[in-house]
Design a protein around this motif. Sequence first.
Motif, PDB file in Angstrom:
ATOM      1  N   ARG A  47      -2.960   5.348  24.789  1.00 45.29           N
ATOM      2  CA  ARG A  47      -1.961   4.949  23.807  1.00 45.29           C
ATOM      3  C   ARG A  47      -2.637   4.154  22.708  1.00 45.29           C
ATOM      4  NH1 ARG A  47       2.299   0.438  23.587  1.00 45.29           N
ATOM      5  NH2 ARG A  47       3.551   1.256  21.912  1.00 45.29           N
ATOM      6  N   ARG A  48      -2.298   4.459  21.462  1.00 52.03           N
ATOM      7  CA  ARG A  48      -2.879   3.752  20.318  1.00 52.03           C
ATOM      8  C   ARG A  48      -1.777   3.033  19.564  1.00 52.03           C
ATOM      9  NH1 ARG A  48      -6.395   7.925  16.984  1.00 52.03           N
ATOM     10  NH2 ARG A  48      -6.817   6.069  15.766  1.00 52.03           N
ATOM     11  N   ASP A  49      -2.022   1.773  19.249  1.00 50.45           N
ATOM     12  CA  ASP A  49      -1.113   1.016  18.399  1.00 50.45           C
ATOM     13  C   ASP A  49      -1.649   1.062  16.978  1.00 50.45           C
ATOM     14  OD1 ASP A  49       0.723   0.218  20.358  1.00 50.45           O
ATOM     15  OD2 ASP A  49      -0.561  -1.443  20.971  1.00 50.45           O
ATOM     16  N   ILE A  50      -0.921   1.776  16.113  1.00 48.32           N
ATOM     17  CA  ILE A  50      -1.348   1.943  14.732  1.00 48.32           C
ATOM     18  C   ILE A  50      -0.252   1.427  13.808  1.00 48.32           C
ATOM     19  CG2 ILE A  50      -1.911   3.638  12.935  1.00 48.32           C
ATOM     20  CD1 ILE A  50      -3.084   5.379  15.175  1.00 48.32           C
ATOM     21  N   ARG A  51      -0.665   0.682  12.805  1.00 49.83           N
ATOM     22  CA  ARG A  51       0.269   0.173  11.806  1.00 49.83           C
ATOM     23  C   ARG A  51      -0.023   0.864  10.482  1.00 49.83           C
ATOM     24  NH1 ARG A  51       0.552  -5.918  11.652  1.00 49.83           N
ATOM     25  NH2 ARG A  51       1.963  -5.462  13.368  1.00 49.83           N
ATOM     26  N   LEU A  52       1.033   1.367   9.837  1.00 49.02           N
ATOM     27  CA  LEU A  52       0.926   1.973   8.510  1.00 49.02           C
ATOM     28  C   LEU A  52       1.570   1.044   7.499  1.00 49.02           C
ATOM     29  CD1 LEU A  52       1.863   5.670   9.250  1.00 49.02           C
ATOM     30  CD2 LEU A  52      -0.292   4.870   8.316  1.00 49.02           C
ATOM     31  N   ILE A  53       0.843   0.769   6.421  1.00 44.65           N
ATOM     32  CA  ILE A  53       1.337  -0.132   5.382  1.00 44.65           C
ATOM     33  C   ILE A  53       1.173   0.549   4.034  1.00 44.65           C
ATOM     34  CG2 ILE A  53       1.017  -2.378   4.262  1.00 44.65           C
ATOM     35  CD1 ILE A  53      -0.352  -3.249   6.952  1.00 44.65           C
ATOM     36  N   GLN A  54       2.259   0.553   3.242  1.00 50.81           N
ATOM     37  CA  GLN A  54       2.140   1.071   1.881  1.00 50.81           C
ATOM     38  C   GLN A  54       1.734  -0.091   0.984  1.00 50.81           C
ATOM     39  OE1 GLN A  54       5.559   2.982   0.123  1.00 50.81           O
ATOM     40  NE2 GLN A  54       4.234   4.186  -1.218  1.00 50.81           N
ATOM     41  N   ASN A  55       0.604   0.061   0.312  1.00 51.51           N
ATOM     42  CA  ASN A  55       0.055  -0.982  -0.549  1.00 51.51           C
ATOM     43  C   ASN A  55       0.800  -1.013  -1.881  1.00 51.51           C
ATOM     44  OD1 ASN A  55      -2.013  -1.504   1.402  1.00 51.51           O
ATOM     45  ND2 ASN A  55      -3.038   0.332   0.684  1.00 51.51           N
ATOM     46  N   PRO A  56       0.705  -2.130  -2.609  1.00 54.90           N
ATOM     47  CA  PRO A  56       1.379  -2.238  -3.906  1.00 54.90           C
ATOM     48  C   PRO A  56       0.983  -1.139  -4.892  1.00 54.90           C
ATOM     49  CG  PRO A  56       0.623  -4.396  -3.200  1.00 54.90           C
ATOM     50  CD  PRO A  56       0.067  -3.396  -2.232  1.00 54.90           C
ATOM     51  N   ASP A  57      -0.243  -0.596  -4.757  1.00 52.01           N
ATOM     52  CA  ASP A  57      -0.687   0.457  -5.675  1.00 52.01           C
ATOM     53  C   ASP A  57      -0.206   1.846  -5.250  1.00 52.01           C
ATOM     54  OD1 ASP A  57      -2.299   1.033  -3.485  1.00 52.01           O
ATOM     55  OD2 ASP A  57      -4.189   0.844  -4.574  1.00 52.01           O
ATOM     56  N   GLY A  58       0.571   1.916  -4.147  1.00 50.78           N
ATOM     57  CA  GLY A  58       1.102   3.188  -3.676  1.00 50.78           C
ATOM     58  C   GLY A  58       0.253   3.864  -2.620  1.00 50.78           C
ATOM     59  N   ARG A  59      -1.003   3.418  -2.454  1.00 54.54           N
ATOM     60  CA  ARG A  59      -1.864   3.980  -1.411  1.00 54.54           C
ATOM     61  C   ARG A  59      -1.399   3.454  -0.058  1.00 54.54           C
ATOM     62  NH1 ARG A  59      -6.548   6.314  -2.703  1.00 54.54           N
ATOM     63  NH2 ARG A  59      -7.660   5.418  -0.946  1.00 54.54           N
TER      64      ARG A  59
END
Length: 90
Positions: free
Chosen positions: A12-24
């Motif tokens: 099992r992998r704990d992955i966090r996705l974050i949208q940066n202010p520049d859209g990336r």
Amino acid sequence: MATKANRDDARRRDIRLIQNPDGRWTARDLDRELSAQGATRNAALDALDDIVAAVHGDGGHEPTDDEIQELGVDPEVARSQRDDLPDVLE
């Protein structure tokens, strides 16, 4: 590019996705403490898979003679080089 199999392993992998202010996007593997960025969520996840594979020894391969020649290097010369790191990398 890493294969999608990296995402489907039994662990099992704990992955966090974050949208940066520049859209990336930034994908962070919380267990392995590795991060990668991409223009899209999928690109960030693919980049993270590549990094995890490289760090944990599952990525890459020894270059073939043809690949070495494509870089303009004679494979025999490349094999005869010493393995010492340049001073700046020590």
